[in-house]
Design an enzyme around this catalytic site. Sequence first.
Site, PDB file in Angstrom:
ATOM      1  N   TYR A   1       0.836  -1.203   0.000  1.00 52.35           N
ATOM      2  CA  TYR A   1       0.000   0.000   0.000  1.00 52.35           C
ATOM      3  C   TYR A   1       0.877   1.262   0.000  1.00 52.35           C
ATOM      4  O   TYR A   1       0.985   1.945  -0.979  1.00 52.35           O
ATOM      5  CB  TYR A   1      -0.971  -0.016   1.190  1.00 52.35           C
TER       6      TYR A   1
ATOM      7  N   SER B   1      -6.307   0.858  -4.606  1.00 51.65           N
ATOM      8  CA  SER B   1      -6.429   2.293  -4.362  1.00 51.65           C
ATOM      9  C   SER B   1      -5.059   2.955  -4.495  1.00 51.65           C
ATOM     10  O   SER B   1      -4.456   2.912  -5.567  1.00 51.65           O
ATOM     11  CB  SER B   1      -7.074   2.525  -2.994  1.00 51.65           C
TER      12      SER B   1
ATOM     13  N   ASP C   1     -17.447   3.263  -8.460  1.00 52.35           N
ATOM     14  CA  ASP C   1     -16.377   3.759  -7.600  1.00 52.35           C
ATOM     15  C   ASP C   1     -16.335   5.282  -7.687  1.00 52.35           C
ATOM     16  O   ASP C   1     -15.869   5.847  -8.663  1.00 52.35           O
ATOM     17  CB  ASP C   1     -15.024   3.168  -8.018  1.00 52.35           C
TER      18      ASP C   1
ATOM     19  N   HIS D   1     -15.730   1.448  -4.279  1.00 53.43           N
ATOM     20  CA  HIS D   1     -14.285   1.399  -4.074  1.00 53.43           C
ATOM     21  C   HIS D   1     -13.849   0.127  -3.352  1.00 53.43           C
ATOM     22  O   HIS D   1     -12.687  -0.241  -3.376  1.00 53.43           O
ATOM     23  CB  HIS D   1     -13.854   2.642  -3.281  1.00 53.43           C
TER      24      HIS D   1
END
Length: 678
Positions: A448, A528, A612, A647
Site C-alpha cells: 500500500y 487504491s 467507484d 471502491h
Amino acid sequence: MNYPETKKVEHTDEYFGTKVADPYRWLEDDRAEDTKDWVQREVAFTQNYLNQIPFREEIRAQLKNIWNYEKISAPFKEGDYTYFYKNDGLQAQSVLYRTDKNGNTEVFLDPNKFSEKGTTSMSGLSFNKKGTLAAYNISEGGSDWQKIVIINAITKQKIDETITDVKFSGASWLGDEGFFYSSYGKVQGSELSVKTDMHKVYFHKLGTKQSEDKHIIGDENFKRRYMNIGVSDDERFLILSAATATNGNELYVKDLKNNTDWIAIQKGYDYNTDVLDTKGDFIYIMTDKNAPNMKLQKFDIKNPSVWTDVIPETENVLSASTGGGYIFAKYMKDAVSYMKQFDYNGKLIREITLPGIGTASNIGGKETAKELYYSFSNYITPGTTYKFNVETGTSEIYQKPNVKFNPEDYVSEQVFFTSKDGTKVPMMISYKKGLKLNGKNPTILYGYGGFNISVTPNFSVVNAIWMENGGIYAVPNLRGGGEYGKKWHVAGTQMQKKNVFEDFIAAGEYLQKNGYTSPEFMALSGRSNGGLLVGATMTMRPDLAKVAFPGVGVLDMLRYNKFTAGAGWSFDYGTAEDSKEMFEYLKSYSPVHNVRKGVCYPSTMIITSDHDDRVVPAHSFKFGAELQEKQSCNNPALIRIEVNAGHGAGRSTDQVIGENTDLMSFALYEMGIKELKK
C-alpha cells in the site's frame, strides 16, 4: 490479443509550457453512451478470457468452502440491549442482532433485505445515549454517497424521513432532539465523478424535514473539504474537526454547559489532533504536534492553550481507546501490536498480555463496563475475539471462528530488507510448511504505502487458499504508511513518493534473491493508493513480475485531483498545478503517462467498479486503453469491471468471492500452472 477497439481523440493539456496528450479523455465521462458501450465490450472480453482458465471454478469452490463459517463480532451495549453482528457463512451482508436482559435474541437490522442482490450495505450506525433512538447509514452499490435512516430503537420502526446526500459522515446524536451530520449537498453533474470540496454540517431535528435542517457551519467564508461535528460522551461539548486534505486538521470546541462560541484549539493543518474523551472540564486529545509517533495530552477548557502530557510519545507509534474507566494505549513495533492500560492521570496500571505476535484491535467500550472486548489476528491466525477484565487484566477467548484452516501447518516470518537508498524495511512472508526455496513458488507481493495507513498482520481466508495451493503471501511495510510514525509517512509523499515504489521493488528483489520466487512466479497486488503502487512499479520495472493487479488505482497523476474527493489527497501526492517541478515529478511516474510502445508488460488484470466514486473508474479505463494499445508481447492486459460496486466497502460476499476467484486463477494461469496441486 484482439482487444475491443478503443477510439482516440485529439486532446492536449498544457502544464508549465509542456503539452501532454490525453487521447482517452472521453473515457472520463461515465454517463456517455460510448463509454458505456466500451465498458460492456471490455467486460465481455475479460470474461471470455477468464472462462478459458481450467481451474477457475475449482478455486471458486475452494473459496466458497472456506468462507462458509459463522462470523460473530464483539458485542456492544446500547440502552437495555446487547448488540452483535453475525454472518451465517455466505450471507451477502452481516446481520445485526440484539439480546435483551432476559437473554432473548432477535434480528435488529438485516441489510440483506435492503436490496435484491445484497449490494446495499449498512455503512454506519449510531445510537442516542439512552439507546432508544438509532440512525444508520446505507450505501447503495458501494457508493460514498449515503443515506441516513432514522428509527425508534425499541420498536425498530422508521420514525422520520430519510436523510440524503450524505458523504463522509455518520450521525452524532444530541440527546433525544436530533443529530449532526455532514453533506456536500445536491451535486450538479455525475455523482460518480463530480468534485466535492465544500463540506457543510447540519443539525437534523427529529420530526422535521431535511429541507428545514439547521445549517451549523461550512460556506464560502469557512470552506473546508472535510468537516464533522461530534458530541462528547457527557453531551457537554461539541467537537468540530475541519480539514482540507487527508492529513492535518483544525479543531474547535463549543462548551454547551457555559454556552460558549467555538473555541479554537488548533488552527492550520500542520498537525493531526483528535479528541479521545472528556472528563469534567478536561478534554483529552491524541496529537502528533511535536510528537511524530503520537502522544495523549489533556487541557482544561478554561485554559485551552495549555496542553499537558498524559501518555508521552515513545519510539513506537501510539493509538488509544477508552472503556471501563481506563485508557488503553496500543503501540505498534515493526507493524506488530503491544498494549498497556493507564488511568486518566497517565499512571500505568499494567502491560496487557496479548495472545501472540500480530494485530490487536483497540480495547474499548462504555465507561461503566467491567468487561471489554478486542480481537487478535495475524496472517496465519484467524481473527479471534477476547473478553478482557478491566480490573484483573486477564483475557479469555470469547469467540473463536471455526475456520477450515490449521495454523500449525503454516509459517509467517518477518524479515528486513534494504531499499535502494539504504532504508531498512520490514516484510512479513507467509506460506505452508515444507515449502522449497527453489524460486518456483507462486508469490503475491502486496503493498500500500500511503496516507499514514499501516498494513498490519491480519488473517484472510483468500490468502489461506492461496497458501494452500502452494503460494507465498508477502507484505512489505513501505514508506508512506504509518508503521513508524509521521517521518515514515512523509518519506513516501510528494517529491519522495518514488521511495515507496523503490521499497516495493526491493521487496520483490529480496524474495527472488533468497529463492522464495522468481519473476516468472511473482504477482504484484495493491488497491487504491496500492493500485498506483502496482501501476507505477510495473511501468518502472516491467521485468520484476509476471503478473500485475492494479486495483481501483489512482493511475492518472495529472488529473486525480479533478474528481470527487481527489483534491484531498494532495498532501500525499502534490498536484500537477503546484509547480513545474511537481508536475514533472508526477508525470515521470504517472502510470497512464508511462506506458511505452515496444515494452513487454506483465500479464495485467486492472480491477475497478462502475460505482467507484472514490477513485473514479476513468483512471483504470485510461490505463487499460494505453496498455492494450502498446503491449508488445502476448501477456494479456485485461480490465475487470465489477457492476454495482464501489471502491471496495460494502460489497456482497458473492462479489468478493468472484473477484478473488478471478485474481487467483488469473495469477496461477499466467504463471504457467496447468492444474492445482492435489
